[in-house]
Design a protein around this motif. Structure first.
Motif, PDB file in Angstrom:
ATOM      1  N   ASN A  77      40.118  23.721  54.065  1.00 32.36           N
ATOM      2  CA  ASN A  77      39.207  22.677  53.595  1.00 32.36           C
ATOM      3  C   ASN A  77      39.691  21.271  53.920  1.00 32.36           C
ATOM      4  O   ASN A  77      38.901  20.343  54.013  1.00 32.36           O
ATOM      5  CB  ASN A  77      39.014  22.794  52.074  1.00 32.36           C
ATOM      6  CG  ASN A  77      38.148  23.966  51.689  1.00 32.36           C
ATOM      7  OD1 ASN A  77      37.348  24.426  52.486  1.00 32.36           O
ATOM      8  ND2 ASN A  77      38.304  24.451  50.466  1.00 32.36           N
ATOM      9  N   ALA A 150      34.307  19.051  49.894  1.00 32.82           N
ATOM     10  CA  ALA A 150      35.401  19.953  50.278  1.00 32.82           C
ATOM     11  C   ALA A 150      36.437  19.241  51.139  1.00 32.82           C
ATOM     12  O   ALA A 150      37.641  19.491  51.016  1.00 32.82           O
ATOM     13  CB  ALA A 150      34.846  21.160  51.023  1.00 32.82           C
ATOM     14  N   SER A 155      35.958  21.508  45.250  1.00 31.46           N
ATOM     15  CA  SER A 155      35.102  22.675  45.456  1.00 31.46           C
ATOM     16  C   SER A 155      33.905  22.582  44.521  1.00 31.46           C
ATOM     17  O   SER A 155      34.063  22.466  43.307  1.00 31.46           O
ATOM     18  CB  SER A 155      35.894  23.958  45.178  1.00 31.46           C
ATOM     19  OG  SER A 155      35.058  25.093  45.304  1.00 31.46           O
TER      20      SER A 155
END
Length: 228
Positions: A77, A150, A155
């Motif tokens: 990420n 992200a 998240s």
């Protein structure tokens, strides 16, 4: 005496570590923090311009450094984001001092995170709209928001309805909040609030763009804002 000298030397070394003001740096960022990052990358074998602009060249150098030092990869990420792990590996530290209260600390982190999210989002203006898209090659509205968050270590749910359910309602949005619209039944479109009554989103006919919430279409469809 030796212990005293060693302590002074160690303290001097710690004070000499360069610091930056943001929790993370992303493509589109500009300023002295980016210059420090670029200089540190060059000190670690890269050869990029130290111009204070986090552009494609700096992005490539950050990614190469992350791969070489097992910090992140294309599947991660944070690939391409110069966050705490990347900055620390380059000998850079965050200049924010510890806050006297947990609330102040949370606010500082939140503001830094929002700044990074906005920078990431703005760097994607012009990306195409693709139904179900979740990458710079094409986004739908929720895929775009999820990607921007992200890239800055947050998240969040995948769909607009899930974001709506997970968020905390706010009466007046602030920068980085998510604004929701009812273009079909229920929450069906969303964007990231930029301030000054503007938001950035991936529209089906525009791709990633910045729009004004005062526009008759958006003002009529507006449902509210939430904080994630």
């Amino acid at each position: 005496m030796k212990k005293f000298i060693m302590s002074v030397t160690l303290a001097g070394a710690l004070l000499a570590v360069p610091s930056i003001s943001e929790a993370s740096l992303n493509i589109g960022d500009r300023g002295d923090d980016v210059r420090q990052l670029q200089s540190a990358l060059n000190d670690n074998g890269k050869n990029i311009a130290v111009d204070g602009v986090f552009g494609p060249q700096t992005l490539g150098a950050v990614k190469a450094h992350q791969l070489a030092n097992s910090i992140s990869s294309p599947a991660g990420n944070f690939y391409g984001t110069a966050g705490p792990a990347t900055l620390g590996s380059l000998g850079l530290s965050n200049s924010s001092s510890g806050s006297s209260t947990a609330t102040q600390t949370a606010t500082t982190v939140s503001n830094s995170s929002s700044s990074g999210i906005i920078s990431t989002a703005k760097s994607l203006v012009g990306s195409s709209y693709v139904w179900g898209g979740t990458s710079p090659s094409g986004f739908d509205c929720s895929g775009f928001i999820q990607y921007a968050f992200a890239q800055n270590g947050q998240s969040i749910p995948r769909t607009v309805s899930q974001m709506w359910s997970a968020g905390t309602s706010v009466s007046s949005p602030r920068t980085g909040d998510i604004v929701f619209f009812e273009t079909r039944t229920g929450p069906s479109h969303a964007g990231i609030y930029l301030g000054n009554n503007q938001f950035i989103h991936s529209g089906s006919s525009t791709g990633v763009t910045i729009s004004n919430m005062s526009n008759p279409y958006w003002s009529k469809a507006y449902m509210g804002a939430k904080r994630l």
